[in-house]
Scaffold this active site. Structure first.
Site, PDB file in Angstrom:
ATOM      1  N   THR A 199       5.572   1.131 -33.664  1.00 22.92           N
ATOM      2  CA  THR A 199       5.931   0.788 -35.032  1.00 22.92           C
ATOM      3  C   THR A 199       5.489  -0.636 -35.354  1.00 22.92           C
ATOM      4  O   THR A 199       5.649  -1.553 -34.541  1.00 22.92           O
ATOM      5  CB  THR A 199       7.434   0.982 -35.264  1.00 22.92           C
ATOM      6  OG1 THR A 199       7.726   0.766 -36.636  1.00 22.92           O
ATOM      7  CG2 THR A 199       8.271   0.054 -34.407  1.00 22.92           C
ATOM      8  N   GLY A 248       0.288   6.447 -39.818  1.00 21.98           N
ATOM      9  CA  GLY A 248       0.254   5.130 -39.215  1.00 21.98           C
ATOM     10  C   GLY A 248       1.633   4.766 -38.698  1.00 21.98           C
ATOM     11  O   GLY A 248       2.647   5.321 -39.132  1.00 21.98           O
ATOM     12  N   GLY A 249       1.690   3.844 -37.755  1.00 21.34           N
ATOM     13  CA  GLY A 249       2.966   3.376 -37.239  1.00 21.34           C
ATOM     14  C   GLY A 249       3.735   4.475 -36.543  1.00 21.34           C
ATOM     15  O   GLY A 249       3.193   5.215 -35.730  1.00 21.34           O
ATOM     16  N   ASP A 250       5.023   4.586 -36.848  1.00 20.20           N
ATOM     17  CA  ASP A 250       5.886   5.623 -36.290  1.00 20.20           C
ATOM     18  C   ASP A 250       6.410   6.485 -37.431  1.00 20.20           C
ATOM     19  O   ASP A 250       6.786   5.978 -38.495  1.00 20.20           O
ATOM     20  CB  ASP A 250       7.055   4.992 -35.536  1.00 20.20           C
ATOM     21  CG  ASP A 250       7.968   6.042 -34.931  1.00 20.20           C
ATOM     22  OD1 ASP A 250       7.695   6.481 -33.802  1.00 20.20           O
ATOM     23  OD2 ASP A 250       8.944   6.439 -35.602  1.00 20.20           O
ATOM     24  N   LYS A 290      -5.092  11.518 -51.076  1.00 22.70           N
ATOM     25  CA  LYS A 290      -5.793  11.865 -52.309  1.00 22.70           C
ATOM     26  C   LYS A 290      -5.132  13.007 -53.064  1.00 22.70           C
ATOM     27  O   LYS A 290      -5.726  13.550 -53.996  1.00 22.70           O
ATOM     28  CB  LYS A 290      -7.252  12.230 -51.976  1.00 22.70           C
ATOM     29  CG  LYS A 290      -8.036  11.053 -51.403  1.00 22.70           C
ATOM     30  CD  LYS A 290      -9.473  11.439 -51.101  1.00 22.70           C
ATOM     31  CE  LYS A 290     -10.259  10.257 -50.545  1.00 22.70           C
ATOM     32  NZ  LYS A 290     -11.649  10.618 -50.205  1.00 22.70           N
ATOM     33  N   ASP A 295      -2.603  10.469 -43.189  1.00 25.62           N
ATOM     34  CA  ASP A 295      -2.366   9.377 -44.134  1.00 25.62           C
ATOM     35  C   ASP A 295      -3.531   8.401 -44.099  1.00 25.62           C
ATOM     36  O   ASP A 295      -4.276   8.334 -43.124  1.00 25.62           O
ATOM     37  CB  ASP A 295      -1.097   8.603 -43.739  1.00 25.62           C
ATOM     38  CG  ASP A 295       0.175   9.284 -44.231  1.00 25.62           C
ATOM     39  OD1 ASP A 295       0.051  10.255 -44.996  1.00 25.62           O
ATOM     40  OD2 ASP A 295       1.261   8.839 -43.850  1.00 25.62           O
ATOM     41  N   MET A 335       6.142  -3.454 -46.143  1.00 27.70           N
ATOM     42  CA  MET A 335       5.822  -3.056 -47.521  1.00 27.70           C
ATOM     43  C   MET A 335       6.413  -4.047 -48.533  1.00 27.70           C
ATOM     44  O   MET A 335       6.912  -3.661 -49.588  1.00 27.70           O
ATOM     45  CB  MET A 335       6.352  -1.638 -47.808  1.00 27.70           C
ATOM     46  CG  MET A 335       5.795  -0.588 -46.873  1.00 27.70           C
ATOM     47  SD  MET A 335       6.482   1.060 -47.167  1.00 27.70           S
ATOM     48  CE  MET A 335       8.157   0.856 -46.528  1.00 27.70           C
ATOM     49  N   PRO A 337       9.732  -1.391  10.012  1.00 31.29           N
ATOM     50  CA  PRO A 337      10.897  -2.263  10.194  1.00 31.29           C
ATOM     51  C   PRO A 337      11.479  -2.751   8.872  1.00 31.29           C
ATOM     52  O   PRO A 337      12.690  -2.916   8.735  1.00 31.29           O
ATOM     53  CB  PRO A 337      10.343  -3.430  11.019  1.00 31.29           C
ATOM     54  CG  PRO A 337       9.102  -2.904  11.653  1.00 31.29           C
ATOM     55  CD  PRO A 337       8.537  -1.921  10.673  1.00 31.29           C
ATOM     56  N   GLY A 384      -2.654  -6.184 -39.469  1.00 29.46           N
ATOM     57  CA  GLY A 384      -2.313  -6.282 -38.057  1.00 29.46           C
ATOM     58  C   GLY A 384      -3.078  -5.331 -37.167  1.00 29.46           C
ATOM     59  O   GLY A 384      -3.220  -4.159 -37.483  1.00 29.46           O
ATOM     60  N   VAL A 394       0.846  -1.193   0.000  1.00 26.70           N
ATOM     61  CA  VAL A 394       0.000   0.000   0.000  1.00 26.70           C
ATOM     62  C   VAL A 394       0.884   1.247   0.000  1.00 26.70           C
ATOM     63  O   VAL A 394       0.659   2.197  -0.752  1.00 26.70           O
ATOM     64  CB  VAL A 394      -0.955   0.009   1.205  1.00 26.70           C
ATOM     65  CG1 VAL A 394      -1.758   1.304   1.233  1.00 26.70           C
ATOM     66  CG2 VAL A 394      -1.893  -1.187   1.144  1.00 26.70           C
TER      67      VAL A 394
END
Length: 406
Positions: A279, A249-251, A218, A196, A333, A46, A362, A26
């Protein structure tokens, strides 16, 4: 007296003595919170847990080794009685009552004169919830409030940080729950989001209505020109006084061209910060239950961009050297060029029986894993109709995760 609700108050404990009687688990949970607010913490016990002993060793707290003595309360502003001995806790709380020192009891809150709230902090605000001695409910309410502050659903839009500049946010592998907290906070404080197609798209629906969303997937130009256009857009908006988030996306720095954007901002005199993301070459195998390293199996792993095939005049990967290594190879990729990559590794000395896992989509609801070897990878990709995005893991770690298949 127990029928009355507690009176909430914010204690300023910086530099003031707080005594924690007890050195168990605690105390281990409570002491770091006291350190965080600058309290002068004395632990009396103690024995203490290794974690508390580490705080003593680093000079962050003081430990008096021994049983509690009345004199331990000298100079105390606040006391926590957190031993597993009710008699000791009773003695501490009685003495605190006599000396008008507020005291928290971990074993019986009704005998204390103060309760420890569930505390969270976000955007300069401290949230403290006391749920009538129901700690789980208090923690749940606190978490909801803090999440609302982070996501901008509680604070009004004018409370968002309006400092001009650019923040590169790595959104992680796809599941919106895996974005860093700092990344979500940056999104919700943005004036402009440049996104992205692989950034967690569900989060875009949570943006405040006045945020400008620019979908760079786009832009009507080729890849190189598209990056130049992205650089132009984020710099232009920041120079116009906007707070810009470049959402990927990712890093951002793992095959994400993020540092090209950093360079563009620096050259234009635009402040730029980075929020790293999970990543995919590490997080996606992890979510799929495949370690990229394992004791006694591999001492290294290599992340490779597979967007160019072996032998391409612009390719920078030395597949012969890669094949001579014994560790894990993770290919990003690389679905289209995977058969050529497998053959290059075999030609370089890797066994055709080397286990391979292809993890498709993933962290998304459609995630699936296709197992193969270097020798069978080409035919398995066709048989399973594998499409990008996918992470390819090559090495004995795949057999560790799937021993029945190999």
């Amino acid at each position: 007296m127990n029928d009355f609700p507690p009176y909430p108050s914010g204690l300023r404990l910086a530099g003031r003595r707080v005594v924690v009687v007890g050195g168990g688990h605690v105390a281990q949970r409570r002491v770091p919170q006291l350190i965080a607010v600058g309290a002068d913490v004395l632990v009396v016990s103690p024995v203490v847990t290794p974690a508390i002993e580490g705080l003593v060793g680093s000079g962050e707290i003081t430990w008096r080794r021994g049983e509690f003595a009345d004199s331990d309360l000298d100079g105390a502003w606040y006391v926590m009685a957190v031993t597993d001995d009710a008699d000791v806790n009773d003695r501490v709380s009685v003495l605190c009552e006599q000396q008008r020192i507020f005291c928290v009891r971990s074993d019986d809150a009704t005998k204390g004169t103060a309760w420890t709230p569930a505390v969270g902090r976000e955007a300069g605000i401290t949230v403290a919830v006391v749920g009538n001695r129901d700690p789980r409910r208090s923690a749940s309410v606190r978490d909801d409030i803090v999440a609302g502050l982070r996501e901008g659903t509680i604070a009004a839009p004018h409370h968002r940080d309006r400092t001009p500049g650019v923040t590169l946010v790595g959104g992680g592998p796809g599941d919106p729950d895996l974005i860093p907290i700092a990344g979500r906070k940056a999104l919700m404080s943005a004036d402009v989001v440049v996104a992205d197609r692989l950034a967690p798209r569900e989060l875009l629906g949570d943006l405040p209505a006045d945020v400008e969303l620019i979908d760079v997937a786009k832009l009507p130009r080729g890849r190189s020109a598209q990056q130049e256009e992205i650089n132009r857009v984020i710099v232009e908006r920041a120079l116009a006084g906007k707070r810009v988030v470049r959402f990927k996306g990712g890093d951002s720095f793992v095959f994400g061209r993020g540092f090209e954007e950093v360079i563009a901002c620096r050259e234009a005199g635009v402040p730029v910060t980075v929020v790293p993301g999970l990543t995919s070459p590490v997080s996606v195998p992890g979510i799929a239950g495949i370690p990229v390293t394992h004791r006694g199996i591999t001492h290294e792993f290599t992340v490779v961009s597979g967007h160019l095939p072996p032998g391409h005049p612009e390719a920078l990967v030395d597949y012969d050297a890669l094949a001579r290594m014994q560790g894990t190879v993770v290919v990003m990729m690389g679905v289209q060029n995977a058969p050529a990559i497998a053959q290059a590794l075999i030609a370089g000395g890797r066994s055709a029986a080397t286990p391979v896992a292809v993890i498709c989509d993933g962290t998304m609801p459609t995630q699936r894993t296709v197992l193969a070897t270097l020798g069978t990878l080409a035919e398995r990709l066709v048989a399973e109709d594998v499409k990008p995005p996918a992470i390819i893991v090559i090495g004995e770690v795949v057999a560790v995760a799937h021993p029945d298949a190999f």
